[in-house]
Design a protein around this motif. Structure first.
Motif, PDB file in Angstrom:
ATOM      1  N   GLU A1385       0.846  -1.210   0.000  1.00 14.22           N
ATOM      2  CA  GLU A1385       0.000   0.000   0.000  1.00 14.22           C
ATOM      3  C   GLU A1385       0.878   1.255   0.000  1.00 14.22           C
ATOM      4  OE1 GLU A1385      -4.055  -1.118   2.382  1.00 14.22           O
ATOM      5  OE2 GLU A1385      -2.252  -0.955   3.605  1.00 14.22           O
ATOM      6  N   ARG A1386       1.918   1.226   0.824  1.00 14.06           N
ATOM      7  CA  ARG A1386       2.816   2.384   0.899  1.00 14.06           C
ATOM      8  C   ARG A1386       3.527   2.603  -0.432  1.00 14.06           C
ATOM      9  NH1 ARG A1386       4.502   0.640   6.117  1.00 14.06           N
ATOM     10  NH2 ARG A1386       6.433  -0.160   5.226  1.00 14.06           N
ATOM     11  N   GLN A1387       3.996   1.490  -1.018  1.00  9.21           N
ATOM     12  CA  GLN A1387       4.750   1.599  -2.272  1.00  9.21           C
ATOM     13  C   GLN A1387       3.900   2.174  -3.397  1.00  9.21           C
ATOM     14  OE1 GLN A1387       6.201  -2.404  -2.639  1.00  9.21           O
ATOM     15  NE2 GLN A1387       8.151  -1.935  -1.643  1.00  9.21           N
ATOM     16  N   VAL A1388       2.609   1.822  -3.435  1.00 13.42           N
ATOM     17  CA  VAL A1388       1.711   2.358  -4.463  1.00 13.42           C
ATOM     18  C   VAL A1388       1.650   3.877  -4.356  1.00 13.42           C
ATOM     19  CG1 VAL A1388      -0.724   2.518  -5.158  1.00 13.42           C
ATOM     20  CG2 VAL A1388       0.320   0.284  -4.810  1.00 13.42           C
ATOM     21  N   VAL A1389       1.489   4.374  -3.120  1.00 14.94           N
ATOM     22  CA  VAL A1389       1.431   5.830  -2.900  1.00 14.94           C
ATOM     23  C   VAL A1389       2.755   6.476  -3.306  1.00 14.94           C
ATOM     24  CG1 VAL A1389       1.150   7.641  -1.160  1.00 14.94           C
ATOM     25  CG2 VAL A1389      -0.303   5.625  -1.074  1.00 14.94           C
ATOM     26  N   GLU A1390       3.868   5.854  -2.883  1.00 18.11           N
ATOM     27  CA  GLU A1390       5.195   6.417  -3.205  1.00 18.11           C
ATOM     28  C   GLU A1390       5.401   6.513  -4.714  1.00 18.11           C
ATOM     29  OE1 GLU A1390       8.075   3.970  -1.150  1.00 18.11           O
ATOM     30  OE2 GLU A1390       7.010   4.228   0.737  1.00 18.11           O
ATOM     31  N   MET A1391       5.088   5.421  -5.420  1.00 19.37           N
ATOM     32  CA  MET A1391       5.328   5.402  -6.875  1.00 19.37           C
ATOM     33  C   MET A1391       4.471   6.433  -7.597  1.00 19.37           C
ATOM     34  SD  MET A1391       5.973   1.392  -7.891  1.00 19.37           S
ATOM     35  CE  MET A1391       4.626   0.637  -7.015  1.00 19.37           C
ATOM     36  N   LEU A1392       3.176   6.471  -7.266  1.00 23.86           N
ATOM     37  CA  LEU A1392       2.274   7.399  -7.961  1.00 23.86           C
ATOM     38  C   LEU A1392       2.599   8.857  -7.637  1.00 23.86           C
ATOM     39  CD1 LEU A1392      -1.140   5.500  -7.692  1.00 23.86           C
ATOM     40  CD2 LEU A1392       0.254   5.829  -9.726  1.00 23.86           C
ATOM     41  N   PHE A1393       3.077   9.108  -6.438  1.00 19.62           N
ATOM     42  CA  PHE A1393       3.445  10.477  -6.059  1.00 19.62           C
ATOM     43  C   PHE A1393       4.713  10.903  -6.812  1.00 19.62           C
ATOM     44  CE2 PHE A1393       5.189  13.814  -3.268  1.00 19.62           C
ATOM     45  CZ  PHE A1393       4.061  14.603  -3.104  1.00 19.62           C
ATOM     46  N   ARG A1394       5.679   9.982  -6.866  1.00 24.27           N
ATOM     47  CA  ARG A1394       6.928  10.293  -7.576  1.00 24.27           C
ATOM     48  C   ARG A1394       6.690  10.518  -9.058  1.00 24.27           C
ATOM     49  NH1 ARG A1394       9.788   6.892  -3.881  1.00 24.27           N
ATOM     50  NH2 ARG A1394       9.198   5.041  -5.025  1.00 24.27           N
ATOM     51  N   LEU A1395       5.772   9.725  -9.614  1.00 27.11           N
ATOM     52  CA  LEU A1395       5.484   9.852 -11.048  1.00 27.11           C
ATOM     53  C   LEU A1395       4.666  11.104 -11.360  1.00 27.11           C
ATOM     54  CD1 LEU A1395       4.683   6.097 -11.754  1.00 27.11           C
ATOM     55  CD2 LEU A1395       6.635   7.362 -12.675  1.00 27.11           C
ATOM     56  N   GLY A1396       4.166  11.769 -10.293  1.00 24.36           N
ATOM     57  CA  GLY A1396       3.435  13.014 -10.482  1.00 24.36           C
ATOM     58  C   GLY A1396       1.945  12.812 -10.687  1.00 24.36           C
ATOM     59  N   TYR A1397       1.449  11.583 -10.426  1.00 25.42           N
ATOM     60  CA  TYR A1397       0.017  11.306 -10.607  1.00 25.42           C
ATOM     61  C   TYR A1397      -0.761  11.765  -9.366  1.00 25.42           C
ATOM     62  CZ  TYR A1397      -4.270   8.793 -11.806  1.00 25.42           C
ATOM     63  OH  TYR A1397      -5.567   8.501 -12.101  1.00 25.42           O
ATOM     64  N   ILE A1398      -0.320  11.294  -8.204  1.00 29.63           N
ATOM     65  CA  ILE A1398      -0.924  11.739  -6.934  1.00 29.63           C
ATOM     66  C   ILE A1398      -0.311  13.077  -6.564  1.00 29.63           C
ATOM     67  CG2 ILE A1398      -0.879  11.301  -4.434  1.00 29.63           C
ATOM     68  CD1 ILE A1398      -1.476   8.421  -4.929  1.00 29.63           C
ATOM     69  N   LYS A1399      -1.131  14.019  -6.125  1.00 26.87           N
ATOM     70  CA  LYS A1399      -0.641  15.366  -5.791  1.00 26.87           C
ATOM     71  C   LYS A1399      -0.788  15.709  -4.315  1.00 26.87           C
ATOM     72  CE  LYS A1399       0.103  16.801 -10.111  1.00 26.87           C
ATOM     73  NZ  LYS A1399       1.398  17.218 -10.619  1.00 26.87           N
ATOM     74  N   VAL A1400      -1.613  14.944  -3.604  1.00 27.86           N
ATOM     75  CA  VAL A1400      -1.877  15.236  -2.180  1.00 27.86           C
ATOM     76  C   VAL A1400      -1.616  13.970  -1.374  1.00 27.86           C
ATOM     77  CG1 VAL A1400      -3.654  15.840  -0.497  1.00 27.86           C
ATOM     78  CG2 VAL A1400      -3.607  16.986  -2.723  1.00 27.86           C
ATOM     79  N   VAL A1401      -0.649  14.032  -0.466  1.00 30.28           N
ATOM     80  CA  VAL A1401      -0.377  12.881   0.405  1.00 30.28           C
ATOM     81  C   VAL A1401      -0.351  13.346   1.850  1.00 30.28           C
ATOM     82  CG1 VAL A1401       1.377  11.211   1.114  1.00 30.28           C
ATOM     83  CG2 VAL A1401       0.876  11.503  -1.298  1.00 30.28           C
ATOM     84  N   THR A1402      -1.179  12.702   2.690  1.00 28.93           N
ATOM     85  CA  THR A1402      -1.103  12.957   4.135  1.00 28.93           C
ATOM     86  C   THR A1402      -0.219  11.860   4.717  1.00 28.93           C
ATOM     87  OG1 THR A1402      -3.090  11.647   4.537  1.00 28.93           O
ATOM     88  CG2 THR A1402      -3.392  14.015   4.234  1.00 28.93           C
ATOM     89  N   ALA A1403       0.660  12.219   5.643  1.00 27.57           N
ATOM     90  CA  ALA A1403       1.638  11.230   6.113  1.00 27.57           C
ATOM     91  C   ALA A1403       2.074  11.502   7.540  1.00 27.57           C
ATOM     92  CB  ALA A1403       2.853  11.262   5.199  1.00 27.57           C
ATOM     93  N   THR A1404       2.521  10.439   8.196  1.00 29.72           N
ATOM     94  CA  THR A1404       3.178  10.601   9.510  1.00 29.72           C
ATOM     95  C   THR A1404       4.663  10.827   9.229  1.00 29.72           C
ATOM     96  OG1 THR A1404       3.538   8.225   9.614  1.00 29.72           O
ATOM     97  CG2 THR A1404       1.561   9.069  10.699  1.00 29.72           C
ATOM     98  N   SER A1405       5.474  10.721  10.265  1.00 25.99           N
ATOM     99  CA  SER A1405       6.907  10.983  10.092  1.00 25.99           C
ATOM    100  C   SER A1405       7.609   9.878   9.310  1.00 25.99           C
ATOM    101  CB  SER A1405       7.569  11.164  11.452  1.00 25.99           C
ATOM    102  OG  SER A1405       7.262  10.069  12.278  1.00 25.99           O
ATOM    103  N   THR A1406       6.864   8.847   8.836  1.00 27.79           N
ATOM    104  CA  THR A1406       7.497   7.770   8.054  1.00 27.79           C
ATOM    105  C   THR A1406       8.157   8.324   6.798  1.00 27.79           C
ATOM    106  OG1 THR A1406       5.327   7.388   7.066  1.00 27.79           O
ATOM    107  CG2 THR A1406       6.034   5.836   8.773  1.00 27.79           C
TER     108      THR A1406
END
Length: 1825
Positions: A1385-1406
């Motif tokens: 689940e984390r990797q999906v968010v990371e990949m899509l954010f890096r690729l510029g698809y996801i623009k908004v990510v809420t996150a803890t200190s991870t």
């Protein structure tokens, strides 16, 4: 001590055991409720699978999830309205709060206070509210997190300690007056030594509560005065109460990090008063730390921390009136009356008045002033005697015979003569205090006694007099009063000893009549004479004899003397014959006594033979390597086809994951046998003069190719030139972006030059057109910026291509812009001059100001133009080349550079070098987290491929959860704990010798709280060079020096190893193929420091707040965070950098604030030496300007312009508006929209609570859904349903036609089928159109990822529990990221954010630690104890993508301004190291040294760990402490049978070291095993090998008492849950197991006490006689001895290891055999803390003697298997609970594996029980993931 203290203990005990219990099923607000989000009732079923037609539409489950979310949103909004806990709780029993007259035990001294009618409605309402308040506070405190309190930015952070809570922490009837001050000073000094800044606040109103307890009142007053006058601690007494406006202003201005408060008082009244203070603090966004339960070690202080959340503010808003009323009622404003012997009454005002008069009189008697002890003594005695005599006189005259009659039932008052006797003894006691040194007082005999009931009232009245005397004297400025010895005003123990002597011994004959000594006699007479003079009209006799009456003062029945002749066993160490021990601690050992071989301690050493024979076990058998036990995903050595397929799948994913991290394609590495140790050869090669024929031909070919490429690019530009110009003129921003994108594709410099020139002309035309349109109106200078930017680029990057005509053109353009001076400067070299009038297009700003203020982040950086042959894709900076040089020379390096500056490039260069050099060399990459491990593995797969012999691979992984190719890879990526296992394993030496480089990423973890010592062990045990990378280390010089000292050690050690064991090593290394390879590499022991402080992108900070429905977003100038005091004390932080625009803003404000500023002209941007006539101002020039301004700002303070600086900083401050937290979260989605409008996305929103992270993302998602609903046609949903139904029917009908039998179908059926297929396609098209997300209702960028890649990424979510919902959110450009999510689940968010698809990510200190997720903006959306200077820098470092963003943005969304300021100005933490040793580590080192094949290598490693801790670097005292601790650990291990006297491991040493992480529970587990307790417990059901639920439950209970222990605050037991699934509080161990623990603890305590007694001689005794904080010295220089003093001393009293201050409270050496007194009693300068002693406390108690219960989460989960129940009932957050359970499950498995290897019998009941339990626990855990 008087009975008030007993009463305190009784009150505390009663309060701790109140039976009021409440049902907390709903009230215990979850973390999500705190932030005002929707509570989630998650579906806890296992992961759902997607439909086969996944790509068509969202699944039914996902739609259901969305519907559920919407419903919950409505419920939550209603629920958030009510903060009242009592509405959700049912009270199971009532709690009584007495508001009657508070009084101490006994009737002879009472304080009569105003009584209220408890039946009045007002009071009833008040009592009801107090119940609500207690429940509210309890609910908050029970959730407290046990954390390190000082975090990482203590040097400029500060907190508040509530003075009364501080007092309550140390009130104890056993503690003597001076020892009480010593303990408080130790507590405060512990904070001070650790760099903490704090203030202490005593509220005036709180004083009222102490009048019934005069002793505590007088202590409180003395403490205030002592701290104020004798220490540098800031003490605030100006606040009347916590609800006063002054206090509120103080909190708002200073915003302390937290406030330390007690949750329990002397009485229930004070407890309620403290509850009001807790509720108020939390409501003002101030976090609370509980005074109880605090623990500390050498480097840190830990305590219970309560985070302020919205619920607290809501409660305060709702009940503010009640809180104010409660506060007024709890503190009596009406003057209380003192009543002695029931009938002698006295008002406090009369005492105050008498004290005032007597002080005035004393000043006349002693005009030259005096010592506070003398003054207080004579005042207390004189005032006490006067008032007492007055009272007796008045009572006798007014009452007469009636008094006699009514006095029969009460104590008879003391006669004035007897009272005078008591006062004479008090004067004598003070005489002793004035002259007798502490070393002598410590020897005074220990005597327990009580004053008689007749004496107590008088003593209490004197204490009141002392209180008023100290208050009066504190206001005295006209009299010389020495307040140094305020902590030593009296000594009860000495007074009781004197009273006993004069009462019992003095009368027995001449031999007991001891002389005082002349000096003491004179002092005593002087004191008594003053008392008689001050008593004025009363005569109390002469100084001698001291006793004139025979009145008994002491209760004879309760008088006891402590016998100090208890025998202490022989002090000494068991001898150890080991070279390792001798080498490390020989210098300490020679000074310590050694026990004889026939000593009982030596002859009774434990042996495990008996147990082994009885149970068929082999305790000493070597266990398998720990790394072998970790689950192996797949291994290249495997021949199994299934595993081979698994490897291929894994590698394919790593390649894909890596491709999202970098654009570059994989590079084939070829093994080059002739690679030189120094790759600078490549650089030198380019400098050769003569070229060969082949080289000439190759160069010619390259030239031809380049020429061809250039022609092609010229044609390309020819075609694009006119359209690009048009586009720039139509839309400047879009056109310029396209131009720059095109420039990146070009290689030819001349073509690039043409493009830039065309771009410049087009930009100028846009500017001219804009000026013509605007006329006289203000112009948009952003258009002029683009012109100047192109000029900058042309002059800097294409200087060699600029001809005269080009320069003339640039000069003309500069004139057009109005920059005449720059045009002249440029035209000087071209000889052109043009006087044409061009004012229409001129910028009305100076050129320097324009460049700084408007070009700002477009200013060029200093960049090198000379390529480096070692780097392909970019031109490295100087500091990066230095790194590459270090790697080429096999040197080590510490690299400190900002995030995204390119420091990791060296890591991959290093890997490439090792891969090229050989097939055997290994590079180890150490990352702090698993997430970072996965990222690095992906990058390696993406960068490198290499053909290796079968069974070898390029990359291996080793984490606690899985491993692959650990021993057969060339690059191992791991976490520190796992590498430590390999480094300290005797069987991995061959592999460790293959390591050629170790890369430590995020090396600042060396200063962390958990696991930091492991980083240390690795840095000191590796023999090869290393690279240590970090963005946040504030003392890199110190770190580098330490590491250099380690390398010097290894240089000496390796020379020694090679010299002494060459022959023995030949055999060992014969099979080690890499030996010759490693030796070929040139060895270097140098450690370089590579520092680079410049961020590529500047960061601009913004403070955001909500006003009505609009957001106020204000720029936050970094200097606004400073204060005058901060600049004075700490200077301006080195990393507080300004953007060019901010530098101009600072200058303008300086000019505005100080009109006559002498340097205003000199520092004007147009006049500044680095800017004058400069066409291209670079970032480096601006940096000089910034430094000059900062220096000038500091200079203003030196010049006495503090007020001006203060005014300047105030000018720069933003003015945010407070808003309710509920509103803040309600409007969170709108805030994201606002950022989207401002073009500030992509952004990461940091929130520190797992639930809130998910809630926030869902909130944004729901907002987009609502927006879509509101914009679409009303019938859309209905139409969608209709089409879905039709499609379903068509699909059903199509299923009836079997496609394989189409030939058999009739033509009509074929037509029908074709028609259905057409209908299906049409329906799908229409449905797709309807379900398509409108662009305004999504943040996703569909152009960023193609559909195939998107499908591939979403495929990973198909089996995840919330996969459907995450997919739906991702489709709208939203994601969340936290540690509790599955890796996929984390990797999906990371990949899509890096690729510029996801623009908004809420996150803890991870996402803080090194994860490659750069973004345009970072938003801090929640304050937390974890938001500290280090996390702030790590998190904010994500903002500003190099190559994409010109600037990074940091937004603070409703974070209190003082916190923002402190984050900006605080320095990152200094790395100080940790306490590096544990008993288990020492056993591991001894095991390594004893069992290693290469003994010399193993011994060198062990010595390196012992000798080179960062904590002891250049600190001899700390080095000595560690040696002492090492000696204790060895003694413990020998006595417990884990080592023999030669230092060889024996018994269960292997099992203990396998569980090293769980010390001391690992040792206790072995003791259970050896005693046969597990065999006794683990009895299967008759006739089977299965164990009953009862047995397994008991086994979990035992393990839960040993491992994963989480203590709850003592107050959490105050109420009980009525309905809940969990037990919450862990039950005690079964009796036989508890007995075994007690036996173990007794041995450990005995051993630790011996160790303390043995090492006591190393203490600094000069330091021991001083108070730690105030440094008050108690080594009296003028002591001439006294016969009476000698008589009172007990020479049999052994106090060699006890602090002399603790001796005053009757503590002796023998008491060290009880662990709980060690911290309070042991010699402080030894630096030994009981936390270093491997004790396993069955029960822990706080300062007030209340039990701190253990959280039963592990057992509760075993019973109910619900993670949700643990979050609601057990006060754990989901993430912490999950990881704690996972650890517990792994532990059971690890114990089971170890036991199976030690036992020959596979059917042993203990083995079977652990195996069965492990399977069940693992299964339960899998059900929730």
């Amino acid at each position: 001590m008087d009975s008030a203290e007993d009463h305190f203990k009784k009150v505390v005990h009663n309060d701790a055991n109140e039976n009021a219990s409440y049902d907390d099923k709903d009230s215990e607000c979850s973390d999500s409720e705190k932030t005002g989000f929707i509570p989630k009732k998650e579906d806890k079923e296992s992961g759902s699978t997607s439909d086969s037609d996944e790509e068509n539409d969202t699944s039914d489950k996902a739609e259901a999830a969305v519907a559920q979310m919407l419903k919950e949103a409505e419920d939550r909004e209603k629920e958030a309205e009510d903060p009242d806990y009592s509405n959700a709780y049912s009270i199971s029993t009532t709690e009584e709060v007495t508001q009657q007259a508070s009084q101490t035990e006994g009737e002879d001294f009472t304080v009569l206070q105003h009584e209220r009618d408890s039946q009045s409605p007002e009071i009833r309402k008040h009592l009801e509210f107090l119940k609500k308040l207690r429940l509210h506070v309890w609910a908050s405190l029970s959730r407290a997190q046990y954390v390190s309190l000082l975090k990482d930015f203590v040097e400029s952070e500060f907190f508040v300690i509530d003075g009364d809570s501080l007092l309550l922490m140390f009130l104890d009837e056993e503690t003597q007056y001076l020892n009480f001050f010593y303990q408080i000073e130790c507590f405060l000094q512990d904070f001070t030594e650790k760099g903490a800044k704090y203030v202490i606040a005593f509220f005036k109103d709180a004083e009222q509560m102490y009048f019934p307890y005069p002793h505590f009142l007088f202590l409180r007053t003395a403490l205030i005065e002592h701290l104020r006058h004798n220490t540098s601690t800031a003490v605030h007494t100006e606040f009347s109460s916590c609800l006063s406006s002054k206090w509120e202003i103080f909190l708002k201005k200073s915003y302390p990090y937290f406030i330390i408060l007690s949750d329990i008082g002397l009485t229930s009244l004070q407890t309620d008063y403290l509850s009001v203070l807790i509720a108020h603090s939390l409501s003002k966004k101030i976090n609370v730390v509980l005074a109880s339960g605090q623990e500390y070690d050498i480097l840190r202080v830990y305590g219970y921390h309560v985070q302020s959340v919205y619920k607290h503010r809501l409660f305060f808003q709702k009940y503010e009136k009640d809180l104010r009323y409660a506060c007024e009622n709890l503190v009596r404003s009406k003057e209380p009356l003192i009543c002695l012997y029931e009938h002698l009454k006295l008002s406090l005002k009369s005492i105050q008045k008498e004290v005032r008069q007597t002080v005035h009189l004393l000043k006349q008697l002693w005009p030259e002033g005096s010592d506070i002890r003398r003054v207080v003594c004579v005042l207390a005695c004189a005032v006490g005697l006067k008032i007492y005599s007055n009272m007796l006189e008045s009572a006798n005259t007014s009452m007469g015979a009636k008094t006699e009659q009514s006095a029969r039932g009460r104590s008879k008052p003391l006669s004035p003569e007897a009272a005078a006797d008591l006062c004479r003894m008090q004067c004598l006691t003070v005489t002793f205090l004035l002259h007798m040194p502490l070393s002598q007082r410590a020897q005074i005999r220990i005597m327990k006694s009580c004053w008689t009931k007749q004496v107590l009232p008088l003593i209490k009245m004197q204490q009141l007099c002392t209180h008023f005397a100290l208050t009066q004297l504190s206001d005295t400025n006209d009299w010389k009063l020495d307040l140094t010895y305020l902590p030593d005003l009296n000594d009860d123990s000495l007074l009781i000893n004197l009273a006993h002597y004069y009462e019992v011994k003095y009368t027995e004959g001449l031999e007991f009549k001891k002389e005082l000594g002349k000096e003491m006699e004179n002092e005593y007479e002087c004191l008594w004479d003053t008392v008689t003079k001050l008593a004025v009209k009363y005569s109390f006799g002469d100084a001698f004899p001291i006793r004139k009456t025979s009145q008994l003062f002491l209760d004879q029945e309760q008088t006891l003397f402590r016998d100090c002749e208890e025998e202490i066993p022989n002090i000494g160490l068991i001898s150890v014959k080991s070279d390792l021990v001798e080498d490390y601690a020989g210098d300490v050992l020679k000074n310590l006594p050694v026990l004889e071989s026939n000593d009982p301690a030596v002859t009774s050493l434990i042996k495990y033979k008996e147990f082994d024979e009885l149970c068929h076990w082999h305790s000493g058998r070597p266990l398998t390597e720990e790394y072998e036990r970790v689950r192996c995903n797949a291994d290249a050595k495997s021949k199994d086809p299934k595993e081979r397929r698994q490897i291929q799948k894994l590698q394919t994913f790593h390649h894909f994951y890596g491709s999202t991290l970098e654009d570059s394609t994989s590079k084939l590495i070829v093994h080059q046998d002739d690679v030189s140790g120094n790759a600078n050869a490549a650089v030198k090669k380019t400098q050769k003069k003569h070229k060969s024929k082949a080289e000439t031909i190759a160069e010619e070919n390259n030239r031809r190719l380049k020429s061809k490429e250039e022609k092609k690019e010229q044609e390309q530009w020819k075609a694009l030139c006119i359209p690009t110009e048009k586009e720039i003129k139509a839309n400047l921003t879009v056109g310029i972006n396209k131009l720059e994108k095109f420039l990146k594709t070009l290689k030819s410099k001349s073509v690039k030059f043409s493009v830039e020139m065309t771009g410049l002309s087009a930009c100028l035309e846009v500017w001219k057109e804009h000026c013509r349109e605007q006329g006289n109106k203000s112009k948009d200078l952003r258009k002029a910026v683009q012109v100047m930017r192109r000029i900058h680029i042309l002059l800097e990057k294409y200087q060699d291509l600029l001809e005269k005509r080009h320069l003339q053109k640039l000069t003309r353009y500069l004139r057009l812009l109005g920059f005449e001076n720059l045009a002249c400067f440029l035209s000087d070299s071209t000889g052109e001059s043009n006087d044409q009038n061009i004012s229409n297009y001129a910028i009305e700003v100076g050129p320097a100001r324009f460049q700084l203020q408007y070009m700002d982040y477009y200013l060029l950086r200093e960049e090198r133009n000379d390529p480096d042959p070692r780097v392909q894709h970019f031109i490295p900076d100087t500091w990066q080349r230095e790194l590459l040089d270090a790697v080429d020379n096999n040197e080590s390096a510490v690299i400190v550079a900002p995030t995204s500056s390119g420091k990791t490039y060296a890591s991959y260069y290093c890997m490439e070098k090792v891969l090229k050099t050989s097939n055997e060399g290994v590079v180890v990459y150490v990352a702090p987290t698993k997430a970072l491990v996965n990222q690095v593995v992906g990058t390696i797969y993406n960068r490198f491929t290499k053909k290796l012999p079968d069974g070898l691979v390029v990359c291996g992984v080793f984490t606690r959860d899985y491993r692959n190719d650990v021993m057969n890879s060339q690059i191992l990526v791991t976490v520190p704990q796992c590498l430590e296992i390999l480094m300290l394993s005797p069987r991995c030496q061959k592999w460790t010798k293959r390591i050629q480089y170790v890369i430590f990423d995020e090396v600042h973890c060396l200063g962390g709280e958990i696991g930091a010592e492991v980083w240390e062990h690795l840095l000191v045990t590796i023999r090869c060079p290393f690279l240590a990378l970090s963005a946040t280390v504030s003392n890199p010089g110190h770190l580098t020096e330490w590491l250099q000292s380690v390398k010097r050690y290894w240089q000496r050690a390796e020379n020694k190893i090679e010299g002494s064991s060459m022959n023995s090593e030949k055999n060992f290394t014969r099979n080690c193929r890499v030996k010759s390879k490693v030796q070929e590499q040139k060895k270097s022991y140098r450690v370089r420091l590579v520092l680079y402080e410049e961020r590529y992108n500047d960061l601009e900070k913004y403070v955001c707040s909500l006003k009505g429905s609009d957001f106020i977003i204000e720029h936050c100038h970094p200097c606004a965070a400073l204060t005058v005091n901060h600049i004075e004390n700490y200077g301006i932080p080195s990393d507080l950098s300004l953007s060019p625009r901010e530098s101009i803003q600072l200058y303008d404000t300086m000019v505005k604030v100080w009109k006559q500023w002498p340097r205003a002209q000199e520092l004007d941007p147009e006049e500044f030496v680095s800017f004058k006539n400069k066409v291209v101002i670079k970032k480096a020039d601006v940096r000089k300007y910034e430094q000059e301004l900062k220096k000038e700002l500091s200079k203003w303070i030196v010049l006495g312009q503090r007020q001006k600086v203060s005014e300047l900083l105030e000018h720069l401050k933003p003015k945010p508006v407070d808003c309710s937290e509920q509103e803040k979260w309600k409007r969170f989605a709108s805030f994201v929209d606002k950022l989207h409008e401002m073009d500030k996305l992509p952004a990461i929103f940091f929130i520190f609570n797992v639930d809130s992270v998910e809630r926030a993302a869902e909130n944004v998602f729901l907002n987009l859904l609502k927006k879509q609903k509101s914009e679409q046609y009303p019938n859309t949903e209905r139409e969608k349903e209709r089409l879905s139904d039709e499609l379903r029917k068509v699909k059903k009908m199509l299923i009836k036609f079997n496609p394989q039998d189409t030939k058999k179908l009739s033509s009509s059926k074929m037509e029908n089928m074709a028609l259905l297929l057409t209908t299906k396609q049409q329906l799908e098209k229409r449905l797709k159109r309807l379900t398509a997300i409108p662009s305004v209702c999504t943040y996703a960028d569909p152009k960023a990822v193609d559909e195939d890649t998107l499908r591939k990424i979403f495929h990973r979510l198909r089996f995840e529990r919330r996969g459907d919902l995450q997919r739906m959110m991702a489709l709208r450009g939203i994601g969340y990221h936290h540690g509790s999510m599955a890796t996929k689940e984390r990797q999906v968010v990371e990949m899509l954010f890096r690729l510029g698809y996801i623009k908004v990510v809420t996150a803890t200190s991870t996402l803080a630690l090194g994860i490659n997720m750069p973004c345009k903006s970072v938003v801090f959306a929640e304050d937390s104890v974890f938001l500290d200077a280090l996390n702030y820098r790590q998190m904010s470092g994500r903002a500003g993508r190099r190559g994409q963003d010109m600037i990074g943005n940091v937004f603070f969304y409703d974070i209190p301004l003082p916190k923002v300021e402190r984050l900006i100005k605080s320095n990152v933490p200094q790395l100080k190291g940790q306490f590096p040793l544990t008993v288990s580590l020492i056993l591991r080192l001894m095991l390594l040294a004893a069992r290693a094949d290469d003994k010399a290598d193993a011994r060198a490693k062990a010595l390196s760990v012992l000798k080179h801790s960062l904590m002891s670097f250049r600190k001899e005292r700390n080095a000595e402490i560690l040696k002492i601790y090492f000696m204790f650990s060895l003694q413990f291990l020998i006595k417990e049978g884990y080592l023999d006297q030669e230092g060889n491991p024996t018994g269960f040493a292997g099992l203990v070291t396998h569980l090293y992480y769980y010390e001391p529970s690992n040792f206790v587990l072995v003791s259970f095993l050896v005693k046969g307790l597990f065999h006794k417990l683990c009895q299967p059901i008759k006739g089977s090998t299965v164990f009953s639920e009862d047995v397994l439950e008991k086994l979990v209970l035992i393990l839960a008492n040993l491992f994963g222990r989480k203590y709850l605050p003592a107050c959490s037991m105050k109420y009980k849950h009525t309905f809940c699934q969990s037990k919450v509080f862990l039950e005690d161990l079964p009796e036989d197991f508890a007995d075994a623990v007690n036996e173990y603890n007794t041995k450990v305590e005995e051993n630790f006490a011996h160790f303390l007694l043995t090492t006591a001689k190393l203490a600094d005794m000069e330091q021991e006689y001083r108070l730690p904080l105030s440094k008050t010295d108690f080594t009296s220089k003028n002591w001439h001895g006294s016969e009476l003093a000698s008589y009172l001393m007990d020479n049999t009293k052994s106090i060699s290891a006890i602090s002399p201050f603790a001796c005053l409270s009757g503590v002796v050496d023998n008491d060290l055999f009880h662990g709980e007194v060690i911290n309070k009693a042991v010699l402080r300068s030894l630096g030994i803390n009981v936390t270093n002693c491997p004790l396993l406390y069955l029960n822990k108690y706080d300062n007030q003697g209340r039990k701190r219960p253990l959280n039963a989460y592990a057992l509760d989960f075993y019973k109910h298997g619900s993670l949700i129940a643990l979050t609601t009932d057990n006060w754990l957050n989901e993430r912490d609970a999950y990881y704690a359970l996972k650890d517990f499950s792994l532990l059971i498995k690890s114990i089971g594996t170890s036991l199976s290897e030690l036992c020959d019998d596979p059917n042993d009941n203990v083995l079977l029980a652990f195996q069965q339990l492990s399977e069940i626990y693992e299964k339960k855990l899998k059900c929730i993931t």
